[in-house]
Design a protein around this motif. Structure first.
Motif, mmCIF file in Angstrom:
data_model
loop_
_atom_site.group_PDB
_atom_site.id
_atom_site.type_symbol
_atom_site.label_atom_id
_atom_site.label_comp_id
_atom_site.label_asym_id
_atom_site.label_seq_id
_atom_site.Cartn_x
_atom_site.Cartn_y
_atom_site.Cartn_z
ATOM 1 N N PRO A 91 -0.543 -21.448 62.059
ATOM 2 C CA PRO A 91 -0.131 -22.780 61.622
ATOM 3 C C PRO A 91 1.284 -23.090 62.087
ATOM 4 C CG PRO A 91 -1.059 -21.541 59.788
ATOM 5 C CD PRO A 91 -0.841 -20.565 60.912
ATOM 6 N N PRO A 93 3.963 -26.806 62.931
ATOM 7 C CA PRO A 93 4.064 -28.256 63.157
ATOM 8 C C PRO A 93 3.882 -28.607 64.632
ATOM 9 C CG PRO A 93 5.934 -27.452 61.864
ATOM 10 C CD PRO A 93 5.208 -26.238 62.386
ATOM 11 N N GLY A 117 3.888 -17.936 59.671
ATOM 12 C CA GLY A 117 5.323 -17.941 59.936
ATOM 13 C C GLY A 117 6.084 -18.474 58.740
ATOM 14 N N GLY A 121 10.114 -20.258 62.286
ATOM 15 C CA GLY A 121 8.928 -19.856 63.037
ATOM 16 C C GLY A 121 9.035 -18.443 63.576
ATOM 17 N N SER A 140 -1.769 -27.547 63.705
ATOM 18 C CA SER A 140 -0.982 -28.394 62.798
ATOM 19 C C SER A 140 -1.910 -29.150 61.865
ATOM 20 C CB SER A 140 -0.153 -29.392 63.601
ATOM 21 O OG SER A 140 0.377 -30.390 62.733
ATOM 22 N N GLY A 142 -0.758 -31.790 60.247
ATOM 23 C CA GLY A 142 -0.242 -33.149 60.178
ATOM 24 C C GLY A 142 1.250 -33.113 60.442
ATOM 25 N N TYR A 144 4.293 -33.115 59.316
ATOM 26 C CA TYR A 144 5.272 -32.822 58.277
ATOM 27 C C TYR A 144 5.565 -31.333 58.356
ATOM 28 C CZ TYR A 144 0.713 -31.872 56.341
ATOM 29 O OH TYR A 144 -0.577 -31.446 56.190
ATOM 30 N N VAL A 145 6.685 -30.922 57.748
ATOM 31 C CA VAL A 145 7.117 -29.526 57.835
ATOM 32 C C VAL A 145 7.019 -28.877 56.460
ATOM 33 C CG1 VAL A 145 8.996 -27.975 58.513
ATOM 34 C CG2 VAL A 145 8.659 -30.129 59.746
ATOM 35 N N LEU A 146 6.400 -27.700 56.414
ATOM 36 C CA LEU A 146 6.292 -26.902 55.190
ATOM 37 C C LEU A 146 7.324 -25.778 55.252
ATOM 38 C CD1 LEU A 146 2.388 -26.608 55.213
ATOM 39 C CD2 LEU A 146 3.763 -28.207 53.860
ATOM 40 N N GLY A 148 6.400 -22.742 55.235
ATOM 41 C CA GLY A 148 5.755 -21.693 56.018
ATOM 42 C C GLY A 148 4.280 -21.984 56.175
ATOM 43 N N GLY A 149 3.556 -21.089 56.854
ATOM 44 C CA GLY A 149 2.162 -21.337 57.185
ATOM 45 C C GLY A 149 1.154 -21.021 56.082
ATOM 46 N N ALA A 152 -0.948 -23.890 54.654
ATOM 47 C CA ALA A 152 -1.796 -24.384 55.746
ATOM 48 C C ALA A 152 -3.008 -23.479 55.946
ATOM 49 C CB ALA A 152 -0.980 -24.512 57.034
HETATM 50 C C1 JAH Z 1 6.696 -24.349 58.740
HETATM 51 C C2 JAH Z 1 6.058 -21.914 59.911
HETATM 52 N N1 JAH Z 1 1.324 -29.072 59.890
HETATM 53 C C3 JAH Z 1 1.569 -28.406 58.689
HETATM 54 C C4 JAH Z 1 2.537 -27.251 58.860
HETATM 55 C C5 JAH Z 1 2.116 -26.011 59.266
HETATM 56 C C6 JAH Z 1 3.040 -24.960 59.387
HETATM 57 C C7 JAH Z 1 4.376 -25.188 59.087
HETATM 58 N N2 JAH Z 1 4.768 -26.409 58.702
HETATM 59 C C8 JAH Z 1 3.874 -27.419 58.588
HETATM 60 C C9 JAH Z 1 5.399 -24.122 59.200
HETATM 61 C C10 JAH Z 1 7.677 -23.351 58.851
HETATM 62 C C11 JAH Z 1 7.348 -22.137 59.436
HETATM 63 C C12 JAH Z 1 5.086 -22.896 59.785
#
Ligand code: JAH
Length: 262
Positions: A91, A93, A117, A121, A140, A142, A144-146, A148-149, A152
C-alpha cells in the motif's frame, strides 16, 4: 489462499479473527499469518527506520529487515508442493488505484504477501530488488495519506476475501453489486413503510417487478451522474437505451452522444 502480512504493528490485524474473514480462516479457505518486521532486526533497539538520503522531513524504513523478511516469506527455492512465489502488495499513496477489478485479480492469486510501510515509506531498493524475483504491485486506496499501510491492507483483504469461493455463501450475488456493472446502486429500503415521516418509494411496494427494475435502473443512472462524473463518462454510449437517456435527461444530465441501444 495463503496471505502473509509484515508490519511493525501486528496488533492492527486483530480484527481479522472476526466476522466472515474469521470464518474463512477457521474453515481453511484463508491461511493468514501476521509477522512483526522487528523479527528481522538484529540491533538491541530493533531499529526499522533511518534518516532519508537527500534530506527532508521524517524517516524511511531501512532495507535490511525488509530484505530478510521477504527472503523468509518468499524463498527462492521451489517448495515440495511446487508453490509459486507470492505476489507482493505494498500500500502506498503512489500506487495504482485499488478497484474492484484489482480485487478480483488478487482473489485469483494463491499467495499474497503484504508489506506495510510506515513513516515516509520503505527504501525503494526493497521493492526494486523484490521485483527481480516476484510480481510487485504498489496499491493506493485513494488520494490521501495514512500513517502507514496497515489499515489499507485491512481494506484490501476485506475486498479480496469476500470474492473467494465459499466466503459469501451465495446470499450476496457478486454480479449485482455496485462496481460490478459500472454504475452505483439504487437506494435500498426495508420495513417499516413509513419511518419518521419518510416513506419507502411506492414503486418498491407495488410488486410490479418490471416497474421496480426500471426505477432501480433510473436511480442508478441518476446517482452515478450526480456523484460520479468519472463513472458516468466511462459508460459506453451504446449501452444506454432510450429509457436510460430519458431518465438522465429528466435529471438534468446530458446523456452521452453516440449510438442508442435497442
Ligand atoms: C502512508 C506507508 N491510499 C491510501 C494509503 C496507503 C498507504 C499509505 N497512505 C495512504 C502509507 C505512509 C507510509 C503507506
Amino acid at each position: 489462499m495463503r496471505v502473509d502480512i509484515v508490519s511493525i504493528f501486528p496488533e492492527y490485524f486483530a480484527p481479522l479473527d472476526l466476522s466472515l474473514i474469521g470464518k474463512a480462516r477457521a474453515s481453511g479457505t484463508l491461511r493468514l499469518a501476521v509477522h512483526d518486521l522487528r523479527t528481522w532486526t538484529h540491533d538491541v533497539h530493533r531499529t526499522v527506520d533511518d534518516t532519508p538520503y537527500g534530506g527532508g522531513p521524517g524517516m524511511v524504513m531501512r532495507p535490511e529487515p525488509w530484505g530478510e523478511a521477504l527472503d523468509a516469506l518468499a524463498p527462492d527455492e521451489l517448495s515440495p508442493d511446487g508453490h509459486t512465489l507470492p505476489r507482493l502488495v505494498v500500500p502506498s499513496p503512489a500506487g495504482v488505484p485499488f478497484t474492484q477489478a484489482l480485487a478480483h485479480e488478487l482473489a485469483a492469486e494463491s499467495h499474497l504477501l503484504f508489506a506495510c510501510g510506515r513513516y515516509e515509506g520503505i527504501d525503494q531498493r526493497v521493492l526494486d530488488h523484490a521485483a527481480t524475483r516476484m510480481r510487485v504491485t504498489e496499491v493506493s486506496l485513494g488520494d490521501y495519506v495514512l500513517f502507514g499501510g496497515e489499515v489499507a491492507v485491512l481494506v484490501i483483504l476485506e475486498a479480496v476475501t469476500r470474492l473467494l469461493p465459499g466466503v459469501l455463501g451465495n446470499a450476496g450475488s457478486l454480479d449485482e453489486e455496485s462496481h460490478a456493472h459500472g454504475l452505483l446502486e439504487a437506494p435500498m429500503y426495508t420495513k417499516p413503510a413509513t419511518w419518521r415521516g419518510h416513506e419507502v418509494p411506492e414503486v418498491l411496494r407495488s410488486g410490479d417487478h418490471g416497474r421496480i427494475a426500471r426505477w432501480r435502473r433510473d436511480e442508478a443512472l441518476l446517482r452515478t451522474a450526480a456523484r460520479r462524473p468519472d463513472m458516468i463518462a466511462a459508460v459506453p454510449p451504446e449501452s444506454l437505451d432510450k429509457k436510460d437517456r430519458a431518465a438522465l435527461d429528466r435529471g438534468g444530465f446530458q446523456p452521452p452522444a453516440g449510438d442508442v441501444a435497442k
